[in-house]
Design a protein around this motif. Structure first.
Motif, PDB file in Angstrom:
ATOM      1  N   GLY A  64       0.775  -1.218   0.000  1.00  0.00           N
ATOM      2  CA  GLY A  64       0.000   0.000   0.000  1.00  0.00           C
ATOM      3  C   GLY A  64       0.817   1.285   0.000  1.00  0.00           C
ATOM      4  O   GLY A  64       2.039   1.300   0.070  1.00  0.00           O
ATOM      5  N   PHE A  65       0.055   2.401  -0.049  1.00  0.00           N
ATOM      6  CA  PHE A  65       0.630   3.733  -0.078  1.00  0.00           C
ATOM      7  C   PHE A  65       0.675   4.329   1.325  1.00  0.00           C
ATOM      8  O   PHE A  65      -0.216   4.070   2.153  1.00  0.00           O
ATOM      9  CB  PHE A  65      -0.217   4.655  -0.957  1.00  0.00           C
ATOM     10  CG  PHE A  65      -0.185   4.320  -2.424  1.00  0.00           C
ATOM     11  CD1 PHE A  65       0.788   4.844  -3.250  1.00  0.00           C
ATOM     12  CD2 PHE A  65      -1.152   3.478  -2.976  1.00  0.00           C
ATOM     13  CE1 PHE A  65       0.811   4.547  -4.603  1.00  0.00           C
ATOM     14  CE2 PHE A  65      -1.141   3.183  -4.328  1.00  0.00           C
ATOM     15  CZ  PHE A  65      -0.149   3.713  -5.148  1.00  0.00           C
ATOM     16  N   ILE A  66       1.691   5.135   1.579  1.00  0.00           N
ATOM     17  CA  ILE A  66       1.648   5.974   2.785  1.00  0.00           C
ATOM     18  C   ILE A  66       0.383   6.818   2.697  1.00  0.00           C
ATOM     19  O   ILE A  66       0.108   7.424   1.648  1.00  0.00           O
ATOM     20  CB  ILE A  66       2.913   6.852   2.874  1.00  0.00           C
ATOM     21  CG1 ILE A  66       4.140   5.972   3.112  1.00  0.00           C
ATOM     22  CG2 ILE A  66       2.778   7.900   3.974  1.00  0.00           C
ATOM     23  CD1 ILE A  66       5.458   6.719   3.126  1.00  0.00           C
ATOM     24  N   ASN A  80      12.975  -5.667  12.456  1.00  0.00           N
ATOM     25  CA  ASN A  80      11.966  -6.436  13.185  1.00  0.00           C
ATOM     26  C   ASN A  80      10.593  -6.444  12.507  1.00  0.00           C
ATOM     27  O   ASN A  80       9.573  -6.088  13.104  1.00  0.00           O
ATOM     28  CB  ASN A  80      11.852  -5.924  14.621  1.00  0.00           C
ATOM     29  CG  ASN A  80      13.130  -6.143  15.409  1.00  0.00           C
ATOM     30  OD1 ASN A  80      13.790  -7.170  15.276  1.00  0.00           O
ATOM     31  ND2 ASN A  80      13.502  -5.156  16.219  1.00  0.00           N
ATOM     32  N   ASN A  81      10.595  -6.829  11.244  1.00  0.00           N
ATOM     33  CA  ASN A  81       9.377  -7.006  10.462  1.00  0.00           C
ATOM     34  C   ASN A  81       8.650  -5.700  10.155  1.00  0.00           C
ATOM     35  O   ASN A  81       7.456  -5.690   9.886  1.00  0.00           O
ATOM     36  CB  ASN A  81       8.401  -7.979  11.127  1.00  0.00           C
ATOM     37  CG  ASN A  81       7.573  -8.732  10.101  1.00  0.00           C
ATOM     38  OD1 ASN A  81       8.085  -9.154   9.064  1.00  0.00           O
ATOM     39  ND2 ASN A  81       6.287  -8.911  10.375  1.00  0.00           N
ATOM     40  N   ASP A 128       4.084  -2.151   8.884  1.00  0.00           N
ATOM     41  CA  ASP A 128       4.138  -3.454   9.528  1.00  0.00           C
ATOM     42  C   ASP A 128       3.950  -4.513   8.438  1.00  0.00           C
ATOM     43  O   ASP A 128       2.880  -4.593   7.824  1.00  0.00           O
ATOM     44  CB  ASP A 128       3.042  -3.556  10.589  1.00  0.00           C
ATOM     45  CG  ASP A 128       3.133  -4.837  11.405  1.00  0.00           C
ATOM     46  OD1 ASP A 128       3.305  -5.910  10.815  1.00  0.00           O
ATOM     47  OD2 ASP A 128       3.017  -4.756  12.648  1.00  0.00           O
ATOM     48  N   LEU A 129       4.963  -5.316   8.192  1.00  0.00           N
ATOM     49  CA  LEU A 129       4.885  -6.258   7.083  1.00  0.00           C
ATOM     50  C   LEU A 129       3.889  -7.384   7.334  1.00  0.00           C
ATOM     51  O   LEU A 129       3.466  -8.056   6.387  1.00  0.00           O
ATOM     52  CB  LEU A 129       6.263  -6.839   6.786  1.00  0.00           C
ATOM     53  CG  LEU A 129       7.329  -5.835   6.313  1.00  0.00           C
ATOM     54  CD1 LEU A 129       8.586  -6.580   5.877  1.00  0.00           C
ATOM     55  CD2 LEU A 129       6.819  -4.944   5.211  1.00  0.00           C
ATOM     56  N   THR A 130       3.519  -7.596   8.586  1.00  0.00           N
ATOM     57  CA  THR A 130       2.521  -8.631   8.890  1.00  0.00           C
ATOM     58  C   THR A 130       1.117  -8.148   8.573  1.00  0.00           C
ATOM     59  O   THR A 130       0.332  -8.838   7.915  1.00  0.00           O
ATOM     60  CB  THR A 130       2.607  -9.047  10.360  1.00  0.00           C
ATOM     61  OG1 THR A 130       3.907  -9.570  10.631  1.00  0.00           O
ATOM     62  CG2 THR A 130       1.561 -10.106  10.688  1.00  0.00           C
ATOM     63  N   THR A 131       0.787  -6.930   9.017  1.00  0.00           N
ATOM     64  CA  THR A 131      -0.567  -6.397   8.823  1.00  0.00           C
ATOM     65  C   THR A 131      -0.683  -5.527   7.577  1.00  0.00           C
ATOM     66  O   THR A 131      -1.795  -5.191   7.162  1.00  0.00           O
ATOM     67  CB  THR A 131      -0.983  -5.564  10.043  1.00  0.00           C
ATOM     68  OG1 THR A 131      -0.125  -4.407  10.132  1.00  0.00           O
ATOM     69  CG2 THR A 131      -0.863  -6.376  11.330  1.00  0.00           C
ATOM     70  N   ARG A 143       2.716   6.363  11.731  1.00  0.00           N
ATOM     71  CA  ARG A 143       3.830   7.283  11.925  1.00  0.00           C
ATOM     72  C   ARG A 143       4.851   6.692  12.896  1.00  0.00           C
ATOM     73  O   ARG A 143       4.510   5.885  13.766  1.00  0.00           O
ATOM     74  CB  ARG A 143       3.333   8.624  12.447  1.00  0.00           C
ATOM     75  CG  ARG A 143       2.549   9.435  11.419  1.00  0.00           C
ATOM     76  CD  ARG A 143       2.272  10.849  11.915  1.00  0.00           C
ATOM     77  NE  ARG A 143       1.577  11.644  10.925  1.00  0.00           N
ATOM     78  CZ  ARG A 143       2.174  12.339   9.950  1.00  0.00           C
ATOM     79  NH1 ARG A 143       3.495  12.315   9.851  1.00  0.00           N
ATOM     80  NH2 ARG A 143       1.467  13.046   9.090  1.00  0.00           N
ATOM     81  N   SER A 144       6.111   7.155  12.727  1.00  0.00           N
ATOM     82  CA  SER A 144       7.169   6.704  13.625  1.00  0.00           C
ATOM     83  C   SER A 144       8.078   7.869  14.018  1.00  0.00           C
ATOM     84  O   SER A 144       9.291   7.737  14.078  1.00  0.00           O
ATOM     85  CB  SER A 144       7.990   5.589  12.970  1.00  0.00           C
ATOM     86  OG  SER A 144       8.867   5.002  13.914  1.00  0.00           O
ATOM     87  N   GLY A 145       7.450   9.017  14.272  1.00  0.00           N
ATOM     88  CA  GLY A 145       8.183  10.145  14.821  1.00  0.00           C
ATOM     89  C   GLY A 145       8.572  11.218  13.822  1.00  0.00           C
ATOM     90  O   GLY A 145       8.484  11.050  12.615  1.00  0.00           O
ATOM     91  N   LEU A 146       8.995  12.364  14.359  1.00  0.00           N
ATOM     92  CA  LEU A 146       9.473  13.527  13.614  1.00  0.00           C
ATOM     93  C   LEU A 146       8.432  14.052  12.631  1.00  0.00           C
ATOM     94  O   LEU A 146       8.738  14.529  11.529  1.00  0.00           O
ATOM     95  CB  LEU A 146      10.782  13.205  12.894  1.00  0.00           C
ATOM     96  CG  LEU A 146      11.922  12.691  13.798  1.00  0.00           C
ATOM     97  CD1 LEU A 146      13.172  12.390  12.967  1.00  0.00           C
ATOM     98  CD2 LEU A 146      12.241  13.688  14.904  1.00  0.00           C
TER      99      LEU A 146
END
Length: 377
Positions: A40-42, A61-62, A76-79, A84-87
């Motif tokens: 998918g897209f951001i 870590n996946n 998340d490659l599983t879901t 977001r992950s900051g900044l």
């Protein structure tokens, strides 16, 4: 003389062996015949590394973490879910994962004001803090922009970075907290941003690729002073225009399973450099049927190092996707040209995961970024 029965038996055996070989050949993966697994897209309009195009995504870590014009996003490659992950709101110039310290990341920003330009996370991007002393320009009265990193192979607290200012390399001796220009220089020089790398099999040198001055493309090494790694000396060109013409290096890729080899993504080429020898794996010129793609992403298969996936973009309209695959280190290459429903798709990064290589693709027209995994058939 052979009897008729012996001759007939030999023919039957030969036909059987030939049929077995054909069956084996049909099971051999063919370049360009893989399938995409869409992640998918951001979910917002973003640019990918608006200030530099060197280190744009990492895997941990996946999860795949992506540097964007609106902070860091992760998939998340599983879901397959993006978050977001900051900044948030900051224009990220690069993201880098420490190769030996788990969950330690670095990220640079292109500042809108006189703010510090380098961040570190020790919890896999959950929280970020500014480093104490990034490189500062007294001439410009601003902190300088970082575009890529490399870690000393034998000393994990020695960190190298290339600054936006051309061939200037910054060095940290305390894990990335305080920084100096190489050889304690007072100012930086300026040219195109330059990729750097250290290879696992050589802890005494750092590699740098550059086009400096303009129209002079090269790959060079500096010796790292063992007593003071800020001191870089004995600049030596490993490859220059005699071999590469004017094909500027855009990406230097290293892998633990090819410890003495550097893979160099260039303007219209992909080269493999071992020692002082450079060979083209892919080269686009007037004799080639392939587009003149600027190679930005490189993945080498750990199970078969002759199997390489690489890609980038042309300097102009993207009439096809510039993604390539070879199973025999360039003897035969297939272009995977499907634009995947995008208007101007550009391959920006290809990174290893615990399953299939992940490909980051951006579209400047749509201001979209998409992640796919590529499963070779």
């Amino acid at each position: 003389m052979y009897s008729k029965i012996a001759i007939l038996s030999s023919l039957v055996l030969a036909m059987f062996l030939l049929s077995c070989k054909k069956e084996d050949d049909s099971n051999t993966p063919q370049p360009g015949k893989g399938v995409f697994i869409d992640h998918g897209f951001i979910p917002v309009a973003v640019e990918i590394n608006p200030s530099a195009d060197i280190q744009e995504a990492i895997y941990s870590n996946n999860k795949v973490f992506v540097a964007t014009s609106d902070g860091i996003w992760k998939n998340d490659l599983t879901t397959k879910a993006w978050s977001r992950s900051g900044l948030e709101g900051k224009r990220i110039t690069f993201i880098y994962k420490h190769p030996t310290i788990d969950k330690k990341f670095f990220a640079g920003i292109s500042p809108d004001s006189n703010e510090k330009t380098l961040y570190v996370s020790t919890d896999e991007g959950q929280t970020w803090t500014t480093v104490e002393s990034p490189v500062y320009s007294s001439q410009e009265s601003t902190y300088e922009i970082y575009v890529c990193m490399a870690i000393h192979p034998a000393k994990p607290n020695i960190v190298f970075a290339n600054l936006m200012g051309g061939t200037t390399i910054a060095v940290s001796k305390d894990g990335g907290n305080t920084w100096h220009r190489n050889n304690y220089a007072d100012d930086s020089n300026f040219s195109y941003p330059c990729p750097i790398a250290v290879i696992p099999g050589n802890s005494s040198q750092i590699f740098q690729g550059a086009e400096a001055p303009l129209d002079d493309a090269w790959l060079a090494t500096y010796d790292i002073n063992s007593a003071d790694p800020v001191m870089l000396s004995n600049f030596q060109k490993v490859v220059d225009m005699d071999v590469w013409d004017n094909r500027r290096p855009n990406e230097l890729a290293t892998f633990s399973y090819t410890p003495n080899t550097l893979y160099v993504g260039q303007e219209g080429a992909l080269s493999k450099v071992t020692g002082n020898q450079s060979v083209f794996i892919y080269k686009s010129d007037e004799k080639s049927t392939f587009p003149y793609s600027y190679i930005e992403g490189i993945w080498v298969d750990p199970a078969n190092t002759k199997h390489i996936l690489f890609g980038g973009a042309v300097n102009g309209e993207q009439t096809t996707l510039s993604l390539y695959e070879t199973q025999d280190e360039g003897k035969t290459i297939a272009q995977i040209s499907d634009k995947l429903g995008m208007t101007e798709p550009q391959v920006r990064e290809i990174i290893a995961t615990d399953s299939y290589p992940a490909i980051l693709i951006k579209d400047d027209i749509q201001k979209k970024a998409r992640l796919v995994l590529y499963k070779n058939q």
